[in-house]
Design an enzyme around this catalytic site. Structure first.
Site, PDB file in Angstrom:
ATOM      1  N   CYS A  84     -39.366 -17.378   8.696  1.00  0.00           N
ATOM      2  CA  CYS A  84     -39.245 -16.243   9.597  1.00  0.00           C
ATOM      3  C   CYS A  84     -38.095 -15.355   9.143  1.00  0.00           C
ATOM      4  CB  CYS A  84     -38.985 -16.728  11.016  1.00  0.00           C
ATOM      5  SG  CYS A  84     -38.652 -15.372  12.139  1.00  0.00           S
ATOM      6  N   ASP A 124     -49.301 -24.611   3.745  1.00  0.00           N
ATOM      7  CA  ASP A 124     -47.840 -24.695   3.636  1.00  0.00           C
ATOM      8  C   ASP A 124     -47.174 -23.621   4.486  1.00  0.00           C
ATOM      9  OD1 ASP A 124     -45.429 -25.708   2.745  1.00  0.00           O
ATOM     10  OD2 ASP A 124     -45.420 -24.582   0.881  1.00  0.00           O
TER      11      ASP A 124
END
Lengths: 310, 310
Positions: free
Chosen positions: B251, B25
């Site tokens: 991120c 994932d």
């Protein structure tokens, strides 16, 4: 723009008071020094977003904390307290209290340390000497009808001394509350605490007569624990939570993120659980995006990034 | 290098199984496509750090998810299961099961959706059609002695449909578990859930006979709620938690952080509460720092940043 499935969650208080520390604890720990006029606009926008208690500044000498050297300008710019708002400021000594009173403040906070090393570094005094330092401040503030909060720093761990025993924190808290302070704020200054530790500290305070009706919690998110610890404290009966709009105080690009619990992340959790805060999340996110622009970097708050990026 | 004040926290299980999803994932949602050899090293390092259950890859067609197009290379590089380790992979259909079995896998996961829109987007099927898709997969996997997990995505909110009713999630979960799956993982795919919602979903599942002994939780930290929600689920009796080393999948520089709960932040919370995980936090942090280097950006995990920056 709000968390789904609003409902009353078992074990949480119906209402939580957010004690907003962004303009003080947040900005004090940012590298960028923000002009007084920007701070005034920041505080006004936070108040307009529904935050009724905002720690505005600090009356420590400017040589200690240059980011807070403009306390007079910020408070003069804001004008007098009013409309049920509370704008406390940190006051370390009687000179600071003089300045706070001249500016018409009606709420102050003193800030003790549970550990010797931090007491020396932050106050230039030992833990036992700090009480004598704060005693005349609290005595006069109370005589003048002010509301007084007592912070205790390093309640869970200390960067120099390691884990901090619960008994040591309770002793410090009791001494400060015995001065007559209205509220105690437990600070996890370096963000290392976990939920069981929170529970045990609250339990030990209760056993000494300092109930959760007088206790606030103040978590930093250094180890990602701030919201989980806050929710644990709320389930134990605490209903005042310190948080900083946008997670101010820790830059997301720094090696070590040390910001406060982001007010937006807290509001998301509370509104989702059906707990009232009085905060308009959309207005708050807009304020944090604007403030991040002033600081020249994105907000470390997950909610701010998610909603502002959407 | 561990959270202070280790103690048993009331209401938490004594032991928690971490179901590590970083290699699947996590990496599936990173922009950078990581070479198979790097994935193999990543998984080996995670296993060496004490993670006994690691989701390794996905047997969806490479045109759907290019980041997982190297499933054969990754599993061949790892060699056979062994020494009590579990290395499940996602399997959408019988062709995927063929590939998984050829590579000697003994554990698989199917992945259903609680919402129509996501079922169409992710599976190209309706919610009711997905059961027919997974049924022959689960039937044969069970006949072959495999361990089978059922994911349900969008258990709290859906980006197209908004809040997802608890009853709708329970219906989906029941249909998938009725196929005979061993474990159910509740996915907050977009990270919007809050603690009261978690409690109510677990309660509703229990009322249909799906107890917390068969339930895992899978939170994304988009709105900063992942750890608080996880701790709420643990207090309700769940003892399997999905997490991704280093908070992979989101991120920290992106507008919207969408990563999984960081395994390190979870381990910090659990070890601080005296809950056993079997994980060596120091080795795990080192692994995540190394992986962040492979991805060319810092880890979004607070614990990784705090410990690696110290």
């Amino acid at each position: 723009m709000r968390s789904p499935q609003v409902e009353a969650a078992s074990g949480l208080p119906e209402q939580v008071t957010i004690y907003e520390v962004g303009p003080r604890d947040g900005l004090q720990n940012e590298k960028t020094v923000v002009p007084a006029a920007t701070k005034v606009e920041f505080i006004r926008r936070l108040e307009a977003a529904g935050l009724g208690t905002i720690e505005t500044t600090s009356f420590v000498p400017a040589r200690w904390v240059p980011q807070m050297g403009d306390a007079e300008d910020v408070l003069a710019g804001l004008g007098p307290d009013g409309r049920g708002r509370r704008r406390p400021a940190l006051v370390p000594n009687e000179r600071g209290l003089d300045r706070a009173e001249e500016l018409g403040l009606t709420a102050i906070a003193i800030f003790g340390s549970a550990t010797e090393t931090f007491a020396q570094k932050n106050l230039n005094r030992s833990v036992s000497e700090q009480y004598a330092m704060f005693e005349p401040v609290v005595e006069r503030a109370l005589a003048d009808g002010m509301w007084v909060r007592a912070y205790v720093s390093m309640c869970f761990g200390d960067p120099w001394e390691g884990p901090v025993p619960v008994g040591q924190v309770v002793d410090t808290a009791e001494r400060l509350m015995d001065l007559g302070c209205h509220e105690l704020s437990l600070g996890d200054t370096i963000g290392v605490g976990t939920t069981g530790h929170v529970h045990r500290l609250l339990e030990a305070l209760g056993a000494r007569g300092i109930g959760t009706d007088r206790v606030a919690v103040h978590f930093h998110d250094t180890y990602g624990q701030a919201l989980a610890n806050t929710m644990a404290a709320l389930r134990d009966g605490v209903s005042v939570v310190d948080a900083a709009a946008g997670g101010l105080g820790g830059c997301p690009y720094a090696k070590s993120a040390t910001g406060n619990l982001a007010t937006e992340d807290l509001v998301w959790a509370l509104h989702g659980a059906g707990v009232e805060t009085g905060v308009d999340l959309e207005a708050l996110v807009e304020t944090s995006v604007w403030m991040a622009g002033q600081l020249g970097r994105p907000s470390p708050s997950n909610v701010v990034r998610a909603l502002a990026g959407a």
